[in-house]
Design a protein around this motif. Structure first.
Motif, PDB file in Angstrom:
ATOM      1  N   ASN A  70       0.032  41.375 -56.974  1.00  0.00           N
ATOM      2  CA  ASN A  70       1.381  40.867 -56.696  1.00  0.00           C
ATOM      3  C   ASN A  70       1.475  40.134 -55.361  1.00  0.00           C
ATOM      4  O   ASN A  70       2.576  39.944 -54.862  1.00  0.00           O
ATOM      5  CB  ASN A  70       2.386  42.018 -56.718  1.00  0.00           C
ATOM      6  N   ARG A  71       0.367  39.749 -54.799  1.00  0.00           N
ATOM      7  CA  ARG A  71       0.421  39.048 -53.520  1.00  0.00           C
ATOM      8  C   ARG A  71       0.981  37.634 -53.730  1.00  0.00           C
ATOM      9  O   ARG A  71       0.882  37.070 -54.827  1.00  0.00           O
ATOM     10  CB  ARG A  71      -0.950  38.987 -52.879  1.00  0.00           C
ATOM     11  N   PRO A  72       1.567  37.058 -52.711  1.00  0.00           N
ATOM     12  CA  PRO A  72       2.129  35.716 -52.871  1.00  0.00           C
ATOM     13  C   PRO A  72       1.015  34.672 -53.022  1.00  0.00           C
ATOM     14  O   PRO A  72      -0.065  34.806 -52.457  1.00  0.00           O
ATOM     15  CB  PRO A  72       2.921  35.488 -51.580  1.00  0.00           C
ATOM     16  N   GLN A  73       1.314  33.672 -53.814  1.00  0.00           N
ATOM     17  CA  GLN A  73       0.362  32.585 -54.007  1.00  0.00           C
ATOM     18  C   GLN A  73       0.520  31.619 -52.832  1.00  0.00           C
ATOM     19  O   GLN A  73       1.541  30.965 -52.684  1.00  0.00           O
ATOM     20  CB  GLN A  73       0.642  31.861 -55.333  1.00  0.00           C
ATOM     21  N   THR A  74      -0.512  31.530 -51.996  1.00  0.00           N
ATOM     22  CA  THR A  74      -0.405  30.722 -50.786  1.00  0.00           C
ATOM     23  C   THR A  74      -1.484  29.653 -50.694  1.00  0.00           C
ATOM     24  O   THR A  74      -1.755  29.149 -49.624  1.00  0.00           O
ATOM     25  CB  THR A  74      -0.504  31.621 -49.544  1.00  0.00           C
ATOM     26  N   GLY A  75      -2.098  29.303 -51.804  1.00  0.00           N
ATOM     27  CA  GLY A  75      -3.122  28.269 -51.782  1.00  0.00           C
ATOM     28  C   GLY A  75      -2.500  26.888 -51.630  1.00  0.00           C
ATOM     29  O   GLY A  75      -1.285  26.683 -51.773  1.00  0.00           O
ATOM     30  N   PHE A  76      -3.325  25.898 -51.365  1.00  0.00           N
ATOM     31  CA  PHE A  76      -2.785  24.558 -51.149  1.00  0.00           C
ATOM     32  C   PHE A  76      -2.265  23.956 -52.452  1.00  0.00           C
ATOM     33  O   PHE A  76      -1.341  23.134 -52.439  1.00  0.00           O
ATOM     34  CB  PHE A  76      -3.834  23.640 -50.500  1.00  0.00           C
ATOM     35  N   HIS A 102       8.285  18.061 -44.877  1.00  0.00           N
ATOM     36  CA  HIS A 102       8.066  19.048 -45.924  1.00  0.00           C
ATOM     37  C   HIS A 102       9.405  19.657 -46.312  1.00  0.00           C
ATOM     38  O   HIS A 102      10.179  20.072 -45.468  1.00  0.00           O
ATOM     39  CB  HIS A 102       7.109  20.137 -45.443  1.00  0.00           C
ATOM     40  N   TYR A 103       9.646  19.737 -47.601  1.00  0.00           N
ATOM     41  CA  TYR A 103      10.913  20.254 -48.104  1.00  0.00           C
ATOM     42  C   TYR A 103      10.750  21.560 -48.863  1.00  0.00           C
ATOM     43  O   TYR A 103      11.693  22.277 -49.076  1.00  0.00           O
ATOM     44  CB  TYR A 103      11.580  19.213 -49.027  1.00  0.00           C
ATOM     45  N   GLY A 104       9.567  21.880 -49.285  1.00  0.00           N
ATOM     46  CA  GLY A 104       9.342  23.107 -50.050  1.00  0.00           C
ATOM     47  C   GLY A 104       8.708  24.175 -49.177  1.00  0.00           C
ATOM     48  O   GLY A 104       8.396  23.970 -48.005  1.00  0.00           O
ATOM     49  N   GLY A 105       8.492  25.345 -49.782  1.00  0.00           N
ATOM     50  CA  GLY A 105       7.808  26.425 -49.070  1.00  0.00           C
ATOM     51  C   GLY A 105       8.626  26.976 -47.925  1.00  0.00           C
ATOM     52  O   GLY A 105       9.820  27.211 -48.031  1.00  0.00           O
ATOM     53  N   LEU A 106       7.988  27.159 -46.764  1.00  0.00           N
ATOM     54  CA  LEU A 106       8.671  27.740 -45.610  1.00  0.00           C
ATOM     55  C   LEU A 106       9.611  26.764 -44.921  1.00  0.00           C
ATOM     56  O   LEU A 106      10.419  27.173 -44.099  1.00  0.00           O
ATOM     57  CB  LEU A 106       7.646  28.262 -44.609  1.00  0.00           C
ATOM     58  N   ALA A 107       9.502  25.466 -45.248  1.00  0.00           N
ATOM     59  CA  ALA A 107      10.405  24.498 -44.632  1.00  0.00           C
ATOM     60  C   ALA A 107      11.846  24.707 -45.088  1.00  0.00           C
ATOM     61  O   ALA A 107      12.783  24.253 -44.441  1.00  0.00           O
ATOM     62  CB  ALA A 107       9.958  23.076 -44.954  1.00  0.00           C
ATOM     63  N   LYS A 108      12.035  25.412 -46.212  1.00  0.00           N
ATOM     64  CA  LYS A 108      13.383  25.700 -46.684  1.00  0.00           C
ATOM     65  C   LYS A 108      14.096  26.675 -45.762  1.00  0.00           C
ATOM     66  O   LYS A 108      15.317  26.692 -45.693  1.00  0.00           O
ATOM     67  CB  LYS A 108      13.332  26.305 -48.090  1.00  0.00           C
TER      68      LYS A 108
END
Length: 127
Positions: A70-76, A102-108
């Motif tokens: 259940n780990r987060p998917q953090t690949g490129f 960047h608009y997705g991911g942590l930029a939100k």
């Protein structure tokens, strides 16, 4: 003279040197009574702490499997897919996307602080 010396050497029994045991018994002197950890087969009785330890090993392994699955998917690739999905949503909503931002991911999630010592608060999204 040489022939006589050779004949006497040939008729004598040969004495081979013995291997030194350095005080330890050799395998020929000790019968086959050696068992692993000195426990005869079929006579082992588990100690009290062993059942608890095995239970903790199984629970730890199960927790590790669940946590890693259940780990987060953090690949490129996942980041690029999220970025492309967010840009498509912005374009469908009528918003412009700038190159290099960047608009997705942590930029939100953009945080701001009012003063030092206060917990950070999520900023309102740009429209």
């Amino acid at each position: 003279m040489f022939a006589r010396r050779l004949a006497s050497l040939a008729s004598r029994p040969v004495r081979l040197p013995r291997a030194r045991g350095m005080g330890a018994k050799t395998a020929a002197e000790e019968p086959q009574q050696a068992f692993l950890f000195g426990i005869k087969p079929g006579t082992y009785k588990p100690e009290g702490w062993e059942d608890i330890t095995v239970g903790f090993y199984i629970a730890s392994f199960a927790l590790l499997v669940v946590g890693l699955s259940n780990r987060p998917q953090t690949g490129f690739r996942e980041w690029a897919l999220d970025e492309a999905r967010t840009r498509r949503e912005r374009e469908d909503g009528g918003l412009q996307s700038k190159w290099g931002e960047h608009y997705g991911g942590l930029a939100k999630f953009t945080y701001e602080r009012e003063e030092i010592g206060e917990p950070p608060v999520i900023q309102a999204p740009e429209e």
